[in-house]
Scaffold this motif. Structure first.
Motif, mmCIF file in Angstrom:
data_model
loop_
_atom_site.group_PDB
_atom_site.id
_atom_site.type_symbol
_atom_site.label_atom_id
_atom_site.label_comp_id
_atom_site.label_asym_id
_atom_site.label_seq_id
_atom_site.Cartn_x
_atom_site.Cartn_y
_atom_site.Cartn_z
ATOM 1 N N TYR A 4 0.958 -1.256 0.101
ATOM 2 C CA TYR A 4 0.070 -0.351 0.298
ATOM 3 C C TYR A 4 1.099 1.605 -0.192
ATOM 4 O O TYR A 4 1.233 1.360 1.298
ATOM 5 C CB TYR A 4 -0.684 0.003 1.326
ATOM 6 N N ILE A 52 -7.790 3.044 -3.377
ATOM 7 C CA ILE A 52 -8.549 2.824 -2.660
ATOM 8 C C ILE A 52 -8.715 3.648 -1.399
ATOM 9 O O ILE A 52 -9.283 3.464 -0.187
ATOM 10 C CB ILE A 52 -7.611 1.722 -1.412
ATOM 11 N N GLY A 53 -8.008 5.326 -1.739
ATOM 12 C CA GLY A 53 -8.558 6.639 -0.389
ATOM 13 C C GLY A 53 -6.809 6.723 0.412
ATOM 14 O O GLY A 53 -5.471 5.864 -0.242
ATOM 15 N N GLU A 90 -6.001 8.501 5.977
ATOM 16 C CA GLU A 90 -7.649 8.203 6.266
ATOM 17 C C GLU A 90 -8.306 6.454 6.825
ATOM 18 O O GLU A 90 -7.507 5.542 5.838
ATOM 19 C CB GLU A 90 -8.195 8.589 5.704
ATOM 20 N N GLN A 106 -10.975 5.368 7.052
ATOM 21 C CA GLN A 106 -11.217 4.423 5.893
ATOM 22 C C GLN A 106 -11.129 3.487 4.653
ATOM 23 O O GLN A 106 -11.434 2.628 4.641
ATOM 24 C CB GLN A 106 -12.714 5.784 5.408
ATOM 25 N N SER A 107 -9.354 4.206 4.419
ATOM 26 C CA SER A 107 -7.951 3.746 2.918
ATOM 27 C C SER A 107 -8.382 2.293 3.645
ATOM 28 O O SER A 107 -8.326 1.126 3.457
ATOM 29 C CB SER A 107 -7.344 4.244 2.970
ATOM 30 N N TYR A 108 -8.410 2.272 5.063
ATOM 31 C CA TYR A 108 -7.447 0.576 5.625
ATOM 32 C C TYR A 108 -8.917 -0.197 5.564
ATOM 33 O O TYR A 108 -8.866 -1.258 5.674
ATOM 34 C CB TYR A 108 -6.696 1.016 7.253
ATOM 35 N N SER A 157 1.294 5.629 -1.813
ATOM 36 C CA SER A 157 0.693 6.998 -2.402
ATOM 37 C C SER A 157 0.993 6.937 -3.618
ATOM 38 O O SER A 157 0.696 6.930 -5.133
ATOM 39 C CB SER A 157 1.039 7.719 -1.426
ATOM 40 N N LYS A 207 -3.261 7.610 2.556
ATOM 41 C CA LYS A 207 -3.263 6.743 3.377
ATOM 42 C C LYS A 207 -3.119 7.462 5.300
ATOM 43 O O LYS A 207 -3.160 6.450 5.815
ATOM 44 C CB LYS A 207 -1.485 6.269 2.741
ATOM 45 N N ASN A 250 -11.013 0.097 3.843
ATOM 46 C CA ASN A 250 -11.950 -0.718 2.597
ATOM 47 C C ASN A 250 -10.706 -1.788 1.646
ATOM 48 O O ASN A 250 -11.000 -2.747 1.755
ATOM 49 C CB ASN A 250 -11.717 0.945 1.143
ATOM 50 N N THR A 263 -3.596 4.911 -4.260
ATOM 51 C CA THR A 263 -4.378 6.180 -3.347
ATOM 52 C C THR A 263 -5.927 6.322 -4.386
ATOM 53 O O THR A 263 -7.191 6.648 -3.848
ATOM 54 C CB THR A 263 -3.778 7.995 -4.119
#
Length: 237
Positions: free
Chosen positions: A129, A161-162, A166, A168-170, A131, A164, A172, A159
């Motif tokens: 994961y 997925i969201g 945030e 919510q990204s994790y 950026s 890094k 997701n 990015t």
């Protein structure tokens, strides 16, 4: 280091974690800055590049027919180290040229190389994961100084997925992986990313490869390299 629930999945950052920040900032970014104008001018009619340039125009509010303005915006984003998806994707396309033409190889720490290979061999599910775009991630590992490391990984997140930092990204990522948060270990050198991953329920280890361990390190498992991460993993089994 203390032990925790058994880990089945590892998600790792790249810069400062598997690979040197200096390689990214002193080799990859300058290469992209030097060649971006040429690449855009030569490939602006290419379908994938044209779509990315249209995204830049939309994000920056630029005129459609101002290719010089688009290039200038991309250069400014590079200078400011912006984590903007079309920029990261264009950089990945540029870096592919550089890797394929032998201008550089992807930097990976020796301890990361050895442990990533060993973890993959034991059946650990490994993911990246970063950026940087998925294409750029595959390149740094595919053209690494230790050969092709891409067979070690089951997948990649960027990015799309969201962001890094945030939570919510994790969440997701966990949804994509289909595993419980306690089974996932996230590795990074950035405290804000660790905080977000922890808030999503993941286990975390903070890679602090150089210098003193920050005071905030007391809140996290801390490792100097992947060998220490592996020692912690052994303690969880």
């Amino acid at each position: 280091m203390t032990s925790g629930p058994k880990i089945s999945t590892i998600v790792t950052d790249i810069e400062g974690t598997t690979s040197s920040i200096r390689f990214v900032h002193e080799v990859l970014f300058p290469y992209a800055a030097e060649h971006m104008a040429r690449f855009v001018q030569q490939n602006q009619a290419r379908e994938d590049v044209a779509a990315l340039l249209a995204d830049v125009v939309a994000l920056a509010g630029l005129p459609d027919d101002n290719i010089d303005g688009v290039v200038a915006q991309l250069q400014q984003w590079i200078q400011d180290d912006q984590k903007i998806t079309p920029l990261k994707t264009l950089q990945g396309l540029l870096w592919q040229e550089g890797y394929e033409q032998g201008h550089f190889k992807g930097h990976v720490y020796a301890d990361a190389n050895a442990n990533l290979r060993a973890w993959a061999e034991t059946g650990m599910a490994l993911y990246v994961y970063s950026s940087g775009s998925v294409a750029a991630q595959k390149l740094i590992f595919g053209y690494s100084e230790f050969g092709d490391l891409t067979p070690c990984f089951k997948g990649y997140f960027d990015t799309h997925i969201g962001a890094k930092r945030e939570v919510q990204s994790y969440r997701n990522i966990l949804s994509e992986l289909g595993v419980t948060p306690e089974q996932v270990l996230f590795l990074s050198d950035i405290e804000a990313e660790l905080e977000a991953a922890s808030a999503a329920g993941m286990q975390t280890v903070w890679l602090v490869r150089d210098g003193e361990i920050p005071a905030a390190g007391a809140q996290y498992e801390v490792a100097r390299d992947f060998d220490e991460v592996n020692q912690w993993l052994i303690g969880t089994r």
